[in-house]
Design a protein around this motif. Structure first.
Motif: not given
Ligand code: FAD
Length: 402
Positions: A1-9, A17-27, A393-402
């Protein structure tokens, strides 16, 4: 399964900070900014000492925030999850030591923002965050479960698709750092409601009399209580060519803006009651202004204000003078222009957002940092909230359930 791709603008502190948290959560994280580099306002903030947070009892800390219909419980919850202790620990992990000044303000030992920013970006690159500079978002739309974002870049317009997008576009001050507030028009076009961005943490303009300003420009007014409506603040003001600057007037910004006719009332003698001032003038019959200056120990600028007030008046009493010095009213014209102020109030309305800072009618789009409708005085509260909302938001956007 490909990783979730998140854009931070937006590569200010909230976006980073959002980017750091999201990448830390494997995105997979791509970070875009319209400017040629990250954190330009953050660097400006560090010029006179980067005050990253404040060390005070947390329940006091939380009272510093306001905004139109700020959802207090939700807001406190966001800050609780990344509080001032977490921020200092995070900085320490980057190798940046912090210290608390006697005022309670917390600074990096080196005072500047540059060393912290440099290490932060190095860490993000190691974590494989992809940076895209000179990419200005000009449009976005939902397309099924993804979000399509149109960027204007030196190579031309480009449409990219992401699973989630976190906007961290900043407020409206200091255009040259990239925080232009131009995103407001785009969001409104897409029916995302925004309260107008207005100057916060700033001086106010006053129509001074020419002779008065010639004598008093640059003079401090010390040990005051400044009032606006039901609120008051203690501190010092400075008379400038265009009006008044200083801590109390910055902190009273929300109260002043809520008045139909903006004004402040100043108590120049907080240590004395009206009765005590009157008693000090015992037996004074003539030259009341001059006697007041001597007996009440008025500094030159306060005396000049008093003189200006009574310039065209005759027949005033000691009681009148005491009342004036205890509640000197100054009409304010308008706040200083938004481009030169420290922060802006207004932003994306809270009614547009869910508890994850996701836009309710635009799934997979989140907003963080100063572009949200909250405000706070200087003292480290601004950056703390940018970090906390970015983290949330970094955590929420990268959480599996969301
Ligand atoms: C002089 C000064 C001193 C300050 N000192 C302090 C202090 O000591 N302590 C404190 O707590 N706060 C301070 N602040 C405030 C603090 O710097 C800001 O609150 C903070 O930088 C806001 O962070 P942000 O990430 O929300 O937005 P910003 O830092 O404003 O970042 C927004 C980013 O979005 C980018 N962007 C905007 N529009 C687009 C677009 N359409 N497409 C792509 N990118 C876009 C911008 O280029 C920018 O890089 C100070 C501010 C100033 C001006």
């Amino acid at each position: 399964m490909s990783k979730r791709h998140i854009a931070i603008i937006g590569a200010g502190p909230a976006g980073l900070k959002a980017a750091e948290v999201a990448v830390g959560n494997g995105c997979t994280v791509s970070l875009f900014d319209a400017m040629p580099s990250s954190g330009r306002k953050f660097l400006v903030a560090g010029k006179s000492g980067l005050n990253i947070t404040h060390d005070e009892p947390w329940e006091h800390f939380l009272t510093k925030y306001s905004g139109h219909e700020l959802p207090t419980n939700q807001w406190n919850e966001i800050l609780n999850q990344f509080d001032n202790t977490a921020l200092c620990k995070w900085a320490a992990e980057l190798g940046i030591e912090t210290f608390t000044a006697s005022s309670g303000k917390v600074f990096p030992k080196e005072m500047k923002a540059a060393p912290l920013l440099r290490r932060w970006i190095e860490k993000m690159r190691r974590l494989d965050v992809q940076f895209f500079y000179r990419h200005q978002v000009i449009d976005f739309r939902a397309n099924g479960n993804t979000v399509e974002v149109t960027f204007s870049s030196p190579a031309g317009d480009d449409v990219k698709s992401f699973d989630k997008v976190i906007f961290a576009l900043g407020g409206g001050s200091w255009r040259k750092t990239g925080s232009t507030g131009e995103w407001v028009a785009l969001f409104e076009k897409l029916d995302i409601a925004v309260n107008p961005l207005t100057s916060a943490n700033c001086g106010w303009e006053v129509d001074w009399d020419d002779t008065f300003i010639k004598e008093t420009e640059g003079k401090p007014l010390k040990n005051l209580i400044v009032r606006a409506g039901a609120q008051s603040r203690i501190g010092e003001l400075v008379i400038t060519r265009y009006g008044l600057e200083g801590g109390p007037i910055y902190r009273l910004g929300p109260a002043i803006r809520s008045l139909t006719s903006p004004k402040v009332s100043i108590d120049f003698k907080p240590s004395h009651s009206e009765e005590q001032l009157i008693a000090k003038m015992e037996s004074a019959k003539r030259n009341l202004l001059h006697e007041a200056k001597l007996r009440w120990k008025l500094n030159p600028a306060t005396y000049a204000l008093l003189q200006m007030h009574y310039k065209e008046q005759e027949g005033y009493s000691v009681k009148d003078l005491a009342r004036t010095i205890k509640s000197y009213s100054i009409d304010l014209k308008k706040p200083r222009p938004i481009d030169e102020v420290i922060s802006s109030a207004g932003g994306v309305k809270w009614s547009e957002l869910d508890e994850n800072l996701m836009v309710k009618n635009f799934p997979n789009i989140y907003c963080v940092g100063e572009m949200l409708d909250w405000e706070a005085p200087t003292g480290g509260y601004l950056l703390q909230a940018c970090f906390a909302t970015g983290s949330h938001a970094g955590k929420a956007a990268s959480s599996i359930g969301n």
